[in-house]
Enzyme design. Structure first.
Site, PDB file in Angstrom:
ATOM      1  N   ASP A  53       0.927  -1.179   0.009  1.00  0.00           N
ATOM      2  CA  ASP A  53      -0.016  -0.085  -0.021  1.00  0.00           C
ATOM      3  C   ASP A  53       0.846   1.238   0.198  1.00  0.00           C
ATOM      4  O   ASP A  53       2.028   1.102   0.150  1.00  0.00           O
ATOM      5  CB  ASP A  53      -0.872   0.038   1.254  1.00  0.00           C
ATOM      6  CG  ASP A  53      -2.045   0.929   1.032  1.00  0.00           C
ATOM      7  OD1 ASP A  53      -2.112   1.746   0.015  1.00  0.00           O
ATOM      8  OD2 ASP A  53      -3.214   0.696   1.642  1.00  0.00           O
TER       9      ASP A  53
HETATM   10  C1  BGC Z   1      -4.952   3.187  -0.147  1.00  0.00           C
HETATM   11  C2  BGC Z   1      -5.119   2.219  -1.087  1.00  0.00           C
HETATM   12  C3  BGC Z   1      -5.028   2.814  -2.444  1.00  0.00           C
HETATM   13  C4  BGC Z   1      -3.714   3.571  -2.718  1.00  0.00           C
HETATM   14  C5  BGC Z   1      -3.365   4.137  -3.910  1.00  0.00           C
HETATM   15  C6  BGC Z   1      -3.768   4.043  -0.288  1.00  0.00           C
HETATM   16  O1  BGC Z   1      -3.700   5.036   0.618  1.00  0.00           O
HETATM   17  O2  BGC Z   1      -5.021   2.748   0.943  1.00  0.00           O
HETATM   18  O3  BGC Z   1      -6.359   1.641  -1.014  1.00  0.00           O
HETATM   19  O4  BGC Z   1      -4.977   1.923  -3.385  1.00  0.00           O
HETATM   20  O5  BGC Z   1      -3.466   4.490  -1.617  1.00  0.00           O
HETATM   21  O6  BGC Z   1      -4.027   5.122  -3.867  1.00  0.00           O
END
Ligand code: BGC
Length: 742
Positions: free
Chosen positions: A278
């Site tokens: 993530d």
């Molecule tokens: C989120 C994810 C997301 C990623 C990319 C993160 O902050 O937890 O769910 O896909 O950002 O934007």
């Protein structure tokens, strides 16, 4: 317990696991050839994912030098095309980039938030919506979405409850699988296929007290029986990628959790796709207190099985040295790179790196808008109706509330690419349906957090001229989603006070809630003549709600989560345990006599101020007709531990309009070596019946579906007695039917 059967089940689990990638020997050979020619820097570059900032020198250099293998957050087709030309034509080995985006509930045409999609209980509709989202997004050159989120959420304070399909593993699993099929289509190499990313692996929804990013403590039994099954189902459906979660589980952050990412996902489930971190989650293992520094974080993440570093910048500067020091093996790096090259190969990017010429006609097609509208119709839940809905004949309508005309907010969280100019609000749709003269509009409150009561008196006066009040209430988009948890989940601002004020107009009130989570609505339920919940419905929300209000279609949603009365009941879910003192006697706080004795309120498991039941239960939702469920008939009252029974239930539409309903099959395992929940959903089916029409709903229930994990982590099927219900909510008021496993 029967051990041979247990191993049979374990083996079956392995056999069922579908790999994400199935490349031809030629394609694999091409990847091996590339790998053999890549420098260590080029390899590590493939493992680095960066966020786009237009066609900047930084981005162009990353594409040309190969210091990034994938890019997120770039959706401008011209920029995507230029960067791809740089990667393919100017980098040493011509390896294409893959562009990723959070396409969570639609790209331009915004569908209901995933929680609302969960309320449809219609996986086919989720698949259709995801296919449309894929077509719109891929027209720009984006080929990878970070969706679906299949995190089970049982605490509505958690802002990200909006992004999943609710509290139940069977419902969430079905919806997650449907989304994967929709995004990816039949063939990932087709230019309109979007690689899915199943997230957040794992347990993110169990954040303590619903505060986002918080620690989770999840007993193994719960992890395996509740939190993991939807992930397994999505893996089996061929999801190309997984994202690990921010949270730690029982002390180990997911980004460094080799049990989850290697032992389980790859070795046990047999899944062979790509794992991305993530955003910044590798780096965050330092503040978690799990890693000393970035090198340590890179080492733990790579060894645990995180292939791609999204925005931690831990891999780029550290992996080569870690290999030299023998802390990460070259074989591990090569496997990680292979996974990335395979994704690109599967997507056809080595043959066809450029998106077809993008043009805006891919967006907001009549087909997309119709599907989005249908999804809102099927996801809107009628919680209460004293007969006011649908509205009859021509009426003077007072439209009010901060969500009546909030084109941005009704689209909800994660709708980066939707354009509010395309949103149909309830106000616009009602004006169109009933005519401008029939609609009196006054917002009463400017936005959901508005605390000003200044507009109340004029609104109440104006409402007096109408036949009915339609009150559109809820949360602004920004009050749910990532990092937007709330400790108080009642209507924000002065919205409840406004409803109380509106009562003075003496007109029937229909309250429509548009929110990113289940809110506590006891007052709203009491004061409203009808109560509808459509979560955040997206682009076509207003059009669908106007049709529902006018009775052109019956609301088809069922709650994918329990709706609490009070925040203090959380976490709240229907599949709870019975306890040794189930709440069959409840004395509420107002009924306690003065100086009552210590034990006079009954010694059972409930809250003095909230009782035990939710305001509205999981699976619940009324419609404009009524359905009668006959007693379920079982093909046998006993099954073997490797057997199954067929359950048939006759359902009749006993009302006067055609409508859909959802037959839900629940079971209770009466006695277990570990205590079992009071009810568990095992199957469901949505159908539509004409007035007076009947049909048999048939389910095959296998003993395998009744398996659970014991304290040793073994998946077991225990002989014994079970209760079974088929009904249209988890209330299951009719007497259960008994069966057993021998
Ligand atoms: C989120 C994810 C997301 C990623 C990319 C993160 O902050 O937890 O769910 O896909 O950002 O934007």
């Amino acid at each position: 317990m029967n051990t041979s059967l247990q191993s049979l089940i374990a083996a079956a689990g392995l056999m069922l696991a579908a790999g994400a990638y199935a490349l031809t020997p030629d394609q694999e050979a091409r990847i091996e050839d590339l790998l053999s020619r890549m420098t260590q820097e080029e390899k590590i570059g493939q493992l680095n994912q960066i966020s786009g900032d237009g066609y900047s020198p930084r981005m162009s250099e990353a594409a040309t030098k190969g210091t990034a293998g994938s890019v997120l957050n770039e959706v401008d087709p011209t920029v995507i095309s230029r960067l791809q030309h740089d990667a393919v034509e100017k980098s040493r080995l011509g390896i294409p980039l893959v562009f990723a985006r959070d396409v969570i509930h639609g790209f331009r045409t915004i569908f209901p938030i995933p929680l609302g999609q969960g309320a449809t209980w219609n996986p086919a509709l989720v698949e259709e919506g995801s296919r449309i989202a894929a077509k719109e997004a891929t027209s720009t050159g984006v080929r990878w979405t970070f969706s679906p989120m299949v995190d089970i959420a049982r605490d509505a304070r958690w802002g990200r409850i909006a992004e999943g399909y609710g509290e139940d593993p069977v419902l969430t699993g079905a919806m997650g699988e449907a989304a994967v099929r929709g995004y990816q289509g039949n063939d990932l190499s087709s230019p309109d296929a979007l690689a899915a990313c199943v997230k957040h692996f794992a347990g993110y929804g169990a954040a303590e007290s619903g505060r986002d990013y918080n620690t989770t403590w999840i007993p193994d039994v719960l992890l395996h029986d509740v939190y993991l099954p939807p992930f397994k189902q999505a893996a089996d459906a061929g999801a190309a990628t997984f994202m690990c979660s921010f949270n730690e589980i029982n002390g180990v952050p997911s980004s460094g959790n080799s049990y989850l990412l290697r032992d389980l996902l790859r070795d046990s489930w047999g899944w062979n796709g790509l794992v991305v971190s993530d955003w910044g989650s590798i780096r965050e293992m330092i503040p978690h207190g799990f890693c000393e520094d970035m090198a340590d974080a890179a080492r733990k993440a790579a060894n645990a099985g995180v292939d791609v570093d999204m925005e931690s910048y831990a891999y780029l500067p550290n992996l080569a040295k870690l290999v030299e020091e023998g802390k990460v093996s070259q074989a591990t790096i090569d496997d990680m790179v292979r996974n990335m090259l395979r994704l690109k190969m599967e997507l056809g990017l080595f043959y066809n790196p450029y998106a077809p010429k993008s043009d805006a006609s891919a967006f907001y097609t009549p087909e997309a808008l119709e599907a989005a509208q249908r999804t809102v119709e099927e996801s809107t839940i009628l919680l209460k109706n004293n007969g006011i809905l649908p509205l009859k004949g021509s009426q003077k309508i007072f439209v009010t509330g901060p969500m009546a005309d909030a084109p941005h907010d009704q689209c909800g969280t994660w709708s980066f690419d939707g354009e509010k100019s395309h949103t149909v609000t309830p106000l616009a749709a009602l004006r169109e349906k009933y005519g401008d003269d029939a609609v009196i509009y006054m917002p009463g409150l400017a936005y959901s957090r508005d605390l000003s009561t200044d507009g109340f008196a004029a609104a109440v006066k104006a409402a007096g001229d109408a036949d009915v009040i339609l009150y559109f209430t809820g949360e602004e988009a920004v009050l749910s989603g990532e990092a937007h948890s709330r400790a108080d989940i009642s209507l924000p601002g002065a919205q409840t006070a406004y409803l109380e004020a509106l009562k003075a107009a003496g007109k029937p009130i229909v309250t429509v809630v548009m929110a990113g989570r289940p809110l506590t609505l006891p007052t709203e339920s009491r004061l409203s003549d009808a109560l509808l919940c459509s979560f955040h419905p997206g682009t076509m929300g207003g059009a669908a709600l106007a049709r529902i209000i006018a009775g052109e279609v019956s609301p088809g949603g069922k709650l994918p989560v329990s709706l609490p009365r009070m925040v203090g009941q959380l976490p709240l879910y229907y599949s709870a345990k019975n306890t040794g003192r189930p709440a069959n006697e409840i004395t509420l706080i107002g009924d306690i006599p003065l100086e009552a004795g210590q034990t006079s309120t009954g010694c059972t498991s409930f809250f003095l101020d909230a009782g035990v039941a939710p305001l509205y239960p999981f699976g619940y939702g009324l419609s404009y007709t009524t359905f009668e469920y006959g007693a379920p008939e079982l093909s046998a009252s006993e099954m073997a531990a490797d057997g199954s029974i067929t359950v048939t239930c006759k359902v009749t539409n006993t009302g006067s309009v055609a409508a859909s309903d959802v037959a839900q099959l629940y079971v209770r395992d009466l006695v277990g070596s570990l205590t079992r929940p009071v009810k568990e959903l095992k199957h469901f089916e949505k159908f539509t019946l004409a007035p007076g029409e009947s049909r048999n709903v048939t389910f095959t229930l296998t003993a395998d579906e009744l398996a659970f994990h014991n304290a040793k982590g073994e998946r077991i099927i225990e002989p014994g007695k079970f209760h079974l219900w088929v009904d249209n909510s988890s209330l299951c008021e009719a007497a259960p039917v008994e069966f057993s496993i021998r």
